[in-house]
Motif scaffolding. Sequence first.
Motif, mmCIF file in Angstrom:
data_model
loop_
_atom_site.group_PDB
_atom_site.id
_atom_site.type_symbol
_atom_site.label_atom_id
_atom_site.label_comp_id
_atom_site.label_asym_id
_atom_site.label_seq_id
_atom_site.Cartn_x
_atom_site.Cartn_y
_atom_site.Cartn_z
ATOM 1 N N UNK A 1 -1.050 -2.589 9.645
ATOM 2 C CA UNK A 1 -2.326 -3.276 9.389
ATOM 3 C C UNK A 1 -2.011 -4.727 9.097
ATOM 4 N N UNK B 1 1.072 -9.402 7.183
ATOM 5 C CA UNK B 1 1.197 -7.959 7.288
ATOM 6 C C UNK B 1 0.659 -7.364 5.993
ATOM 7 N N UNK B 2 -0.350 -6.525 6.082
ATOM 8 C CA UNK B 2 -0.985 -5.960 4.884
ATOM 9 C C UNK B 2 -0.361 -4.613 4.517
ATOM 10 N N UNK B 3 -0.100 -3.774 5.539
ATOM 11 C CA UNK B 3 0.419 -2.429 5.248
ATOM 12 C C UNK B 3 1.127 -1.850 6.459
ATOM 13 N N UNK B 4 2.188 -1.094 6.188
ATOM 14 C CA UNK B 4 2.811 -0.241 7.197
ATOM 15 C C UNK B 4 2.246 1.155 6.986
ATOM 16 N N UNK B 5 1.861 1.823 8.068
ATOM 17 C CA UNK B 5 1.166 3.094 7.845
ATOM 18 C C UNK B 5 1.475 4.137 8.910
ATOM 19 N N UNK B 6 1.195 5.373 8.554
ATOM 20 C CA UNK B 6 1.045 6.449 9.527
ATOM 21 C C UNK B 6 -0.381 6.949 9.407
ATOM 22 N N UNK B 7 -1.137 6.821 10.498
ATOM 23 C CA UNK B 7 -2.530 7.262 10.460
ATOM 24 C C UNK B 7 -2.587 8.745 10.819
ATOM 25 N N UNK C 1 -7.749 -10.202 3.225
ATOM 26 C CA UNK C 1 -6.287 -10.217 3.172
ATOM 27 C C UNK C 1 -5.722 -9.027 2.398
ATOM 28 N N UNK D 1 -6.395 -4.446 1.267
ATOM 29 C CA UNK D 1 -6.798 -3.120 1.723
ATOM 30 C C UNK D 1 -8.205 -2.726 1.276
ATOM 31 N N UNK E 1 -6.514 10.004 5.172
ATOM 32 C CA UNK E 1 -6.705 9.131 6.337
ATOM 33 C C UNK E 1 -5.383 8.507 6.781
ATOM 34 N N UNK E 2 -4.565 8.070 5.833
ATOM 35 C CA UNK E 2 -3.314 7.393 6.194
ATOM 36 C C UNK E 2 -2.307 7.462 5.044
ATOM 37 N N UNK E 3 -1.038 7.582 5.412
ATOM 38 C CA UNK E 3 0.064 7.376 4.474
ATOM 39 C C UNK E 3 0.548 5.947 4.686
ATOM 40 N N UNK E 4 0.775 5.214 3.603
ATOM 41 C CA UNK E 4 1.068 3.793 3.801
ATOM 42 C C UNK E 4 2.057 3.247 2.782
ATOM 43 N N UNK E 5 2.641 2.118 3.154
ATOM 44 C CA UNK E 5 3.310 1.253 2.196
ATOM 45 C C UNK E 5 2.547 -0.066 2.229
ATOM 46 N N UNK E 6 1.977 -0.447 1.078
ATOM 47 C CA UNK E 6 1.216 -1.698 1.024
ATOM 48 C C UNK E 6 2.179 -2.836 0.701
ATOM 49 N N UNK E 7 2.007 -3.951 1.419
ATOM 50 C CA UNK E 7 2.943 -5.059 1.265
ATOM 51 C C UNK E 7 2.371 -6.089 0.298
#
Lengths: 359, 359
Positions: free
Chosen positions: A8, A347-353, B48, B50, B348-354
């Motif tokens: 994201x 870059x806001x988030x790395x994800x698996x949807x 900017x 989530x 909905x999603x697994x994430x790492x927020x930056x």
Amino acid sequence: MFKIPAVWMRGGTSKCWVFEWDNLQVPGKSVDEVLLRLFGSPDHRQVDGVGGGTSTTSKAVILSRSLGEDADVDYTFAQVAIDEHKVDWGSNCGNCSAVVAPYAIERGWVEPGQESTSVRTLNTNTDQLILQKVPTPGGALQDPGTQLIPGVPFPGLPVGMGFLDPAGRTTGKLFPTGEPLDKVTFDGRQVPATLIDAGAPLIILDAASIGLTGHETAADIDSQAALLVHLDDVRRDAAVRMGLAASRAEAERAIPKLAIVATASPDDEADLVVRMLSMGRLHPALAITGSVALTMAAQHEGTVVRDLLATDPSSGLTMRTPAGIVQTWAEVRDGVPVVGTLRSARRIADAELLLPQTW
Amino acid sequence: MFKIPAVWMRGGTSKCWVFEWDNLQVPGKSVDEVLLRLFGSPDHRQVDGVGGGTSTTSKAVILSRSLGEDADVDYTFAQVAIDEHKVDWGSNCGNCSAVVAPYAIERGWVEPGQESTSVRTLNTNTDQLILQKVPTPGGALQDPGTQLIPGVPFPGLPVGMGFLDPAGRTTGKLFPTGEPLDKVTFDGRQVPATLIDAGAPLIILDAASIGLTGHETAADIDSQAALLVHLDDVRRDAAVRMGLAASRAEAERAIPKLAIVATASPDDEADLVVRMLSMGRLHPALAITGSVALTMAAQHEGTVVRDLLATDPSSGLTMRTPAGIVQTWAEVRDGVPVVGTLRSARRIADAELLLPQTW
């Protein structure tokens, strides 16, 4: 359930979900169907998906390494409808474009330089090459960057976006009528206009010639129904004269766009004042393709833009828009003209949807 | 930059970012500061971050395994302000509560049963124990579940939420005045009312006694300024009589809430018709705590609710609200009364927020 890798990112004033093509392949489903379900469409709130329920937060960018010689990365923009079961692949988004270079560098597709890194990107919606440039001091992207842009209260990476050889990509000619200055009929009168094709086709009018100042607000424009009719008349005539439509009736609503320009006063802190009309409404700022066309127009004697400038436009323009200042740059690289603008990205988030097995 | 693990889940009609406490610890920053930056606040679009730019999409739930004997999971709800630099920890969110059991099962904190799994959750905002129950046929959560609820066009996991022993958690008594039926002054007249504390403090009025039908829309209510004043008068008087405020002037705007109830006709396909007022406006559906209080009221002779029912309320109520049907259930478990309702949830999603290193 399927787990779809995605990143994201904010690109300019949009939020964009970034995918790689391979990751959107789901047995028995089209990419459109997969995107719609991931985003939670159709639903005006997109409450069960990753879409944000507004046009600027329901966008996808899909990437792959380029197989051609001319680009490092190919990218395709998708506008995911909110209330409808529809994905629009018809245009590019200048804001989401800004995520491509940072993504490609982070992904290891492009070797970063010690000061800055250039990434050659090909937008497949428009077949336009965009040369993107991001600072990489010491060979790394900054965290989070320091670039501020109108409409976003937090900084990001500066992403320079240079449109390579943007002249005539739709009509084959920079000035489709053959002249830098034409006359068009506005409310029964003849007024000067520049009809140009650079980045995208654009008609440029001098605000003073149609009784405006160039400082109008959306409310000023929207409240003048007759003005909007006259401007749409100009637009439709221009569409025919630029070879974009066979008749006035067949002119598309989106092309050409229309810019109204005025001389800048010292208070404007700019080279030019611009109000842009897109889809019959005042644009909140300035479409990136429009800023490219205005910059190219400024570089040619005789255009509406050139005649209003007190400054030297050869290296770019600073334009006052409703949202603030928009800056472009221009250069010639290996004999090819490049016109560029600057956005920011983060870059806001790395994800698996998580996509349900069935839906 | 910091990478903050988080899971994005829909709970009921809200989107909720789910964190574990340990992951929100950032040197030199408070949890409030971290949440605000992650969500992109303050910014009306949260472009900017989530957050989704609306109150139902700017919510966080923070979890930990419970250290106490009574619960498996402790959870805290945070409403992250959009335009302001503020996080509100003052209340629970019934919608986001529904994500806790599915998260805890997926995380391995609770061993799934072969048919269904019960998770004992403690909401730390209200110190309320909520027993959640999710089907786990064959020891696994379904993908994506089949539960539909009003306001969400896609199915999710059904999450039963049972409030354990909800009576008197704020005032110490189910009926703080000692009586199931009181008289209150509405527009100079005495009208019957039930003042109850179950889930949260609530005043219940009979629609007919104040000249309403119970089928009013938001527009119907909002257009009656005098009605809203009279109802707020009732509310402030009740706050004092329930021991929630020392004087009318000190009564809080959020507590007690007020419900207007009416007999259901066959067309309503329900036991009761309800319109709820929260913060001086008609609630779009029914707060979950309000549904608990109405269900408890129905189980006691002499209350406003009981007198309107044609059905047996001992196992729960079916209530017609502006958004559709809300159903509750009631039971006694190990001698403790439990009142429950049903929501749906989906991961909905697994994430790492930056999170930027500095901001």
